[in-house]
Design a protein around this motif. Structure first.
Motif, short mmCIF file in Angstrom:
data_model
loop_
_atom_site.label_atom_id
_atom_site.label_comp_id
_atom_site.label_asym_id
_atom_site.label_seq_id
_atom_site.Cartn_x
_atom_site.Cartn_y
_atom_site.Cartn_z
N TRP A 15 0.85 -1.18 0.00
CA TRP A 15 0.00 0.00 0.00
C TRP A 15 0.88 1.22 0.00
CZ3 TRP A 15 -4.88 -1.02 -0.91
CH2 TRP A 15 -5.37 -2.27 -0.55
N HIS A 16 0.60 2.10 -0.87
CA HIS A 16 1.31 3.37 -0.91
C HIS A 16 0.44 4.40 -0.20
CE1 HIS A 16 4.37 1.94 -3.72
NE2 HIS A 16 3.40 1.20 -4.19
N LEU A 20 -4.46 6.22 -0.12
CA LEU A 20 -5.52 6.55 0.84
C LEU A 20 -6.19 7.88 0.51
CD1 LEU A 20 -3.78 5.32 4.09
CD2 LEU A 20 -5.42 4.12 2.64
N ASP A 21 -5.55 8.72 -0.28
CA ASP A 21 -6.14 9.98 -0.72
C ASP A 21 -6.72 9.86 -2.12
OD1 ASP A 21 -5.41 11.27 1.63
OD2 ASP A 21 -3.45 11.82 0.82
N GLY A 22 -6.74 8.66 -2.68
CA GLY A 22 -7.16 8.44 -4.05
C GLY A 22 -8.66 8.28 -4.20
N PRO A 23 -9.07 7.77 -5.34
CA PRO A 23 -10.49 7.70 -5.67
C PRO A 23 -11.24 6.53 -5.03
CG PRO A 23 -9.19 6.82 -7.46
CD PRO A 23 -8.22 7.37 -6.44
N LEU A 24 -10.54 5.64 -4.33
CA LEU A 24 -11.19 4.47 -3.74
C LEU A 24 -11.20 4.58 -2.22
CD1 LEU A 24 -9.57 1.59 -5.86
CD2 LEU A 24 -11.75 2.75 -6.25
N THR A 25 -12.29 4.12 -1.62
CA THR A 25 -12.38 4.06 -0.16
C THR A 25 -11.56 2.87 0.33
OG1 THR A 25 -14.29 2.59 -0.15
CG2 THR A 25 -14.74 4.98 -0.25
N THR A 26 -11.34 2.81 1.63
CA THR A 26 -10.62 1.68 2.21
C THR A 26 -11.34 0.37 1.89
OG1 THR A 26 -9.76 3.08 3.99
CG2 THR A 26 -9.72 0.69 4.35
N ARG A 27 -12.63 0.36 2.02
CA ARG A 27 -13.42 -0.85 1.72
C ARG A 27 -13.24 -1.27 0.25
NH1 ARG A 27 -18.48 -2.15 4.49
NH2 ARG A 27 -19.13 -4.11 3.63
N LEU A 29 -10.66 -0.51 -1.67
CA LEU A 29 -9.28 -0.99 -1.82
C LEU A 29 -9.16 -2.44 -1.38
CD1 LEU A 29 -7.24 2.09 -0.54
CD2 LEU A 29 -7.22 1.13 -2.86
N LEU A 30 -9.84 -2.79 -0.30
CA LEU A 30 -9.81 -4.17 0.18
C LEU A 30 -10.46 -5.12 -0.83
CD1 LEU A 30 -10.58 -3.58 3.96
CD2 LEU A 30 -8.40 -4.27 2.94
N ARG A 31 -11.56 -4.68 -1.46
CA ARG A 31 -12.20 -5.50 -2.50
C ARG A 31 -11.26 -5.72 -3.68
NH1 ARG A 31 -17.09 -2.73 -4.71
NH2 ARG A 31 -17.15 -4.56 -6.07
N VAL A 32 -10.59 -4.64 -4.10
CA VAL A 32 -9.65 -4.74 -5.22
C VAL A 32 -8.48 -5.65 -4.84
CG1 VAL A 32 -8.01 -3.46 -6.67
CG2 VAL A 32 -10.32 -2.55 -6.28
N ASP A 33 -7.96 -5.49 -3.62
CA ASP A 33 -6.85 -6.33 -3.17
C ASP A 33 -7.24 -7.80 -3.16
OD1 ASP A 33 -4.15 -6.63 -2.03
OD2 ASP A 33 -5.26 -7.35 -0.28
N GLU A 34 -8.45 -8.11 -2.70
CA GLU A 34 -8.92 -9.50 -2.70
C GLU A 34 -9.05 -10.03 -4.12
OE1 GLU A 34 -10.17 -13.22 -1.28
OE2 GLU A 34 -9.06 -11.59 -0.36
N LEU A 120 -15.98 2.60 -10.10
CA LEU A 120 -14.57 2.34 -10.40
C LEU A 120 -14.12 1.01 -9.78
CD1 LEU A 120 -11.92 3.37 -11.65
CD2 LEU A 120 -11.48 4.59 -9.50
N ALA A 121 -14.38 0.82 -8.50
CA ALA A 121 -13.94 -0.41 -7.82
C ALA A 121 -14.62 -1.64 -8.40
CB ALA A 121 -14.21 -0.32 -6.32
N GLY A 122 -15.93 -1.56 -8.63
CA GLY A 122 -16.66 -2.69 -9.19
C GLY A 122 -16.16 -3.05 -10.58
N GLY A 123 -15.84 -2.04 -11.38
CA GLY A 123 -15.29 -2.29 -12.71
C GLY A 123 -13.95 -2.99 -12.65
N ILE A 124 -13.11 -2.57 -11.72
CA ILE A 124 -11.80 -3.20 -11.56
C ILE A 124 -11.97 -4.65 -11.12
CG2 ILE A 124 -9.65 -3.20 -10.22
CD1 ILE A 124 -9.99 -0.09 -10.07
N VAL A 125 -12.80 -4.88 -10.12
CA VAL A 125 -13.01 -6.23 -9.59
C VAL A 125 -13.56 -7.16 -10.67
CG1 VAL A 125 -14.38 -7.59 -7.95
CG2 VAL A 125 -13.22 -5.51 -7.19
N SER A 126 -14.57 -6.70 -11.41
CA SER A 126 -15.13 -7.56 -12.45
C SER A 126 -14.15 -7.75 -13.60
CB SER A 126 -16.47 -7.02 -12.95
OG SER A 126 -16.29 -5.81 -13.65
N GLY A 127 -13.37 -6.72 -13.93
CA GLY A 127 -12.36 -6.86 -14.98
C GLY A 127 -11.28 -7.86 -14.61
#
Length: 138
Positions: A15-16, A20-27, A29-34, A120-127
């Motif tokens: 994690w950089h 944490l100041d970016g477009p994704l919430t912590t939750r 980010l955790l979804r993307v990491d998983e 954004l997060a959902g698109g990344i996760v599904s992609g």
């Protein structure tokens, strides 16, 4: 938007602080990491996501970022610049045999549709899931 990067290492996510100041919430980010962890584990490839502005030309900037990964030949980079409305998927030499351009384009279309809807997060996760499914097991 502050540029940020989410990457996944085999054992521990990196994690950089700027993320944490970016477009994704912590939750989110955790979804993307998983999703990264699952894609890595199921394909034995290394998937990474970069979110932030890309220098022009965007494709060249994404390719340079991909080249900085630990094992570019065995890696997939999804580079997203929401401010520029740009999405690039860069695959390594060995990855291309399992994940041809056509499959990457299909995943990009799916992600772009989600991004257009504000997810954004959902698109990344599904992609990531779509790319991992297409790449399959080694």
């Amino acid at each position: 938007m502050t540029a940020g990067e989410v990457t996944h290492a085999a054992a521990t996510p990196t994690w950089h602080p700027e993320v944490l100041d970016g477009p994704l919430t912590t939750r989110q980010l955790l979804r993307v990491d998983e999703a990264l962890r699952i894609a890595d584990r199921t394909t034995e490839l290394t998937f990474s996501v970069y979110i932030g502005d890309l220098a022009d030309p965007a494709r060249g900037a994404a390719e340079r970022l991909h080249g900085e990964l630990v094992d570019p030949d065995q890696s997939v980079l999804i580079a997203i610049s929401p401010n520029q409305r740009v999405l690039e998927i860069v695959t390594g030499e060995r990855v291309r045999r399992r994940l041809p351009d056509r499959e990457c384009k299909l995943a990009a279309l799916s992600m772009a549709a989600a991004f257009g809807g504000g997810d954004l997060a959902g698109g990344i996760v599904s992609g990531l899931a779509q790319l991992a499914d297409h790449a399959g097991k080694p």
